[in-house]
Design an enzyme around this catalytic site. Structure first.
Site, short mmCIF file in Angstrom:
data_model
loop_
_atom_site.label_atom_id
_atom_site.label_comp_id
_atom_site.label_asym_id
_atom_site.label_seq_id
_atom_site.Cartn_x
_atom_site.Cartn_y
_atom_site.Cartn_z
N ASN A 1 0.79 -1.24 0.00
CA ASN A 1 0.00 0.00 0.00
C ASN A 1 0.82 1.29 0.00
O ASN A 1 0.33 2.34 -0.34
CB ASN A 1 -0.96 0.01 1.19
CG ASN A 1 -0.29 -0.37 2.49
OD1 ASN A 1 0.37 -1.40 2.58
ND2 ASN A 1 -0.43 0.46 3.50
N GLN B 1 -4.98 -4.01 -1.87
CA GLN B 1 -4.54 -2.99 -2.83
C GLN B 1 -4.44 -3.54 -4.26
O GLN B 1 -4.20 -2.77 -5.19
CB GLN B 1 -3.18 -2.40 -2.40
CG GLN B 1 -3.22 -1.64 -1.09
CD GLN B 1 -3.88 -0.26 -1.21
OE1 GLN B 1 -4.12 0.25 -2.31
NE2 GLN B 1 -4.19 0.35 -0.07
N SER C 1 -11.20 -5.37 0.77
CA SER C 1 -11.91 -4.26 1.39
C SER C 1 -12.69 -3.50 0.34
O SER C 1 -12.21 -3.29 -0.77
CB SER C 1 -10.88 -3.34 2.05
OG SER C 1 -11.50 -2.22 2.60
N ALA C 2 -13.91 -3.05 0.69
CA ALA C 2 -14.75 -2.35 -0.29
C ALA C 2 -14.34 -0.89 -0.49
O ALA C 2 -14.44 -0.36 -1.60
CB ALA C 2 -16.22 -2.43 0.13
N HIS C 3 -13.88 -0.23 0.58
CA HIS C 3 -13.69 1.22 0.44
C HIS C 3 -12.47 1.62 -0.39
O HIS C 3 -12.29 2.80 -0.70
CB HIS C 3 -13.68 1.91 1.82
CG HIS C 3 -12.44 1.73 2.63
ND1 HIS C 3 -11.41 2.64 2.60
CD2 HIS C 3 -12.07 0.78 3.52
CE1 HIS C 3 -10.46 2.25 3.43
NE2 HIS C 3 -10.84 1.12 4.00
N THR D 1 -25.08 -9.22 14.43
CA THR D 1 -26.12 -8.96 13.42
C THR D 1 -25.46 -8.52 12.11
O THR D 1 -24.63 -7.60 12.11
CB THR D 1 -27.09 -7.86 13.92
OG1 THR D 1 -27.59 -8.29 15.19
CG2 THR D 1 -28.23 -7.64 12.96
N CYS E 1 6.45 11.80 11.29
CA CYS E 1 7.08 12.04 12.59
C CYS E 1 8.60 11.93 12.46
O CYS E 1 9.11 11.22 11.60
CB CYS E 1 6.57 11.01 13.58
SG CYS E 1 6.94 11.49 15.22
N1 PMP Z 1 -4.37 -4.12 3.95
C1 PMP Z 1 -3.89 -3.17 3.15
C2 PMP Z 1 -2.77 -3.50 2.20
C3 PMP Z 1 -4.43 -1.88 3.18
O1 PMP Z 1 -3.94 -0.94 2.37
C4 PMP Z 1 -5.49 -1.61 4.08
C5 PMP Z 1 -6.10 -0.23 4.18
N2 PMP Z 1 -5.16 0.79 4.40
C6 PMP Z 1 -5.97 -2.64 4.90
C7 PMP Z 1 -5.38 -3.89 4.80
C8 PMP Z 1 -7.10 -2.41 5.87
O2 PMP Z 1 -8.31 -2.27 5.20
P1 PMP Z 1 -9.62 -1.80 5.97
O3 PMP Z 1 -9.56 -0.32 6.03
O4 PMP Z 1 -10.76 -2.31 5.12
O5 PMP Z 1 -9.62 -2.45 7.31
#
Ligand code: PMP
Length: 375
Positions: free
Chosen positions: A152, A181, A199-201, A237, A323
């Protein structure tokens, strides 16, 4: 002030079709899918249809799809659920040093609280983990190999299908892949992969929505105890509406993947050349990598200064090394062996099919101005 979003690897804007469908459903379809009256069973049917469509798109079976709250939960369930279930067969795990925190922290927990031994592979000079690197570490007591498909922070693409083959045919271990990713960027082939997180978002879907693909032969210890939801693997749920929309989100992402493939490469090359022409800049991303993520460092400015200056101009990018302390510098860039100075001067730009060439030129112009001002 003009706003420019170049942080698509962090999250994406919801697809208008997904948003419209979600808004529509939210109004009236509040029923608990496990209830027995018609209004609830209608939603349950829609959720199961989404599971089936999702399974078809990944070429797996419907009962191999477990809906989760996202990839962090999918990673936690895959890694801890598997390790705790199979610990009698061995307590050795192989992963990479540049996984997402949801993988690395699950590994740390297994080490410190449950006595597992985890080997962290450092990427090679191309920024990737090869099948040979994994092969050399496999032992009789290795129960799990977890390697991400696409990183990522730098976009590196790992040969996960090749790694999965080695794991399958040369060991007793299971193979987990964090596909977060990679989804929507390249084909996902799960033939020899036992567990995969999504992940959907990250693909214009809704936050708090994801899946774990768990092949039938794999057993997991549930982490969230509750009712019989998701084959007893994830009590609570069901978040039925986001689960219903997962299939639509996925279908749209796969369509866009094909449609915009060439544009993404052209955008990438355009941005890369422009960055390479700035003398203070060094590119941190290596090849092979996805076109939509470029990580670079600026010799004269720290991440924090660049991030704030760009933010003041309405440009949204990210850096994990904001940082100054060594501890909080990017573990991904550290795993590549880059020096501390380069790491705390890094920035990640990530875009998607909404991004235009003009957007990237605007970003470059602003970056050049900022570099000049602080010179
Ligand atoms: N794995 C990777 C490689 C990601 O880039 C991310 C999101 N930054 C996640 C896992 C976590 O995904 P989520 O926000 O759906 O928990």
């Amino acid at each position: 002030m003009r706003k420019l979003y170049l942080d698509c690897a962090s999250t994406t804007k919801i697809h208008p079709e997904v948003l419209a469908a979600y808004t529509n459903l939210l109004k009236d379809e509040y029923y608990n899918v496990d209830a027995l009256y018609d209004n609830a069973t209608k939603i349950k049917k829609m959720m199961e249809k989404s599971r089936e469509v999702t399974a078809n798109l990944f070429n797996v079976k419907a009962d191999e799809i477990i809906f989760t709250s996202g990839a962090s939960e999918a990673n936690s369930l895959a890694i801890k659920g598997l390790a705790l279930c199979y610990q009698a067969q061995g307590k050795h795990i192989i992963t990479s040093a540049y996984e997402h925190a949801s993988v690395l922290n699950a590994m740390k927990q297994l080490e410190t609280s449950f006595g597992f031994e985890v080997t962290y592979l450092k990427p090679n000079e191309h920024g990737i983990i090869t099948a040979k690197m994994v092969q050399e570490l496999l032992r009789d007591d290795t129960i799990l190999v977890s390697i991400m498909h696409v990183n990522n922070e730098i976009g590196a693409i790992n040969p996960v299908e090749e790694i999965a083959k080695i794991v399958k045919y040369e060991s007793n271990a299971f193979m987990h892949v964090d596909q977060t990713q990679a989804l929507g960027k390249m084909p996902i082939i799960l033939n020899d992969i036992d567990l995969a997180s999504f992940s959907a978002h990250k693909i214009e879907g809704i936050k708090g929505s994801g899946i774990l693909i768990k092949k039938k032969h794999v057993e997991l210890l549930p982490l969230i105890n509750g009712g019989q939801q998701e084959q007893n693997l994830r009590g609570g749920t069901s978040n039925a509406l986001v689960n219903i929309l997962f299939a639509k989100t996925l279908r749209l992402a796969l369509e866009n993947q094909e449609r915009y493939q060439e544009k993404m490469i052209n955008l990438h090359d355009h941005l890369l050349v422009a960055l390479q022409n700035i003398p203070q800049i060094t590119i941190n991303s290596l090849e092979p990598s996805v076109p939509t993520i470029i990580n670079f460092s600026c010799s004269t400015l720290t991440s924090e200064v660049m991030l704030n200056a760009l933010n003041a101009r309405g440009i949204m990018v990210s850096a994990l090394s904001t940082c100054h302390s060594k501890q909080q510098a990017s573990h991904v860039l550290e795993s590549l062996g880059y020096d501390h100075q380069r790491i705390i001067h890094s920035l990640r730009v990530s875009f998607d099919h909404h991004t235009t060439f003009e957007d990237l030129d605007y970003f470059i112009d602003n970056l050049k101005e900022i570099i000049k001002i602080y010179d």
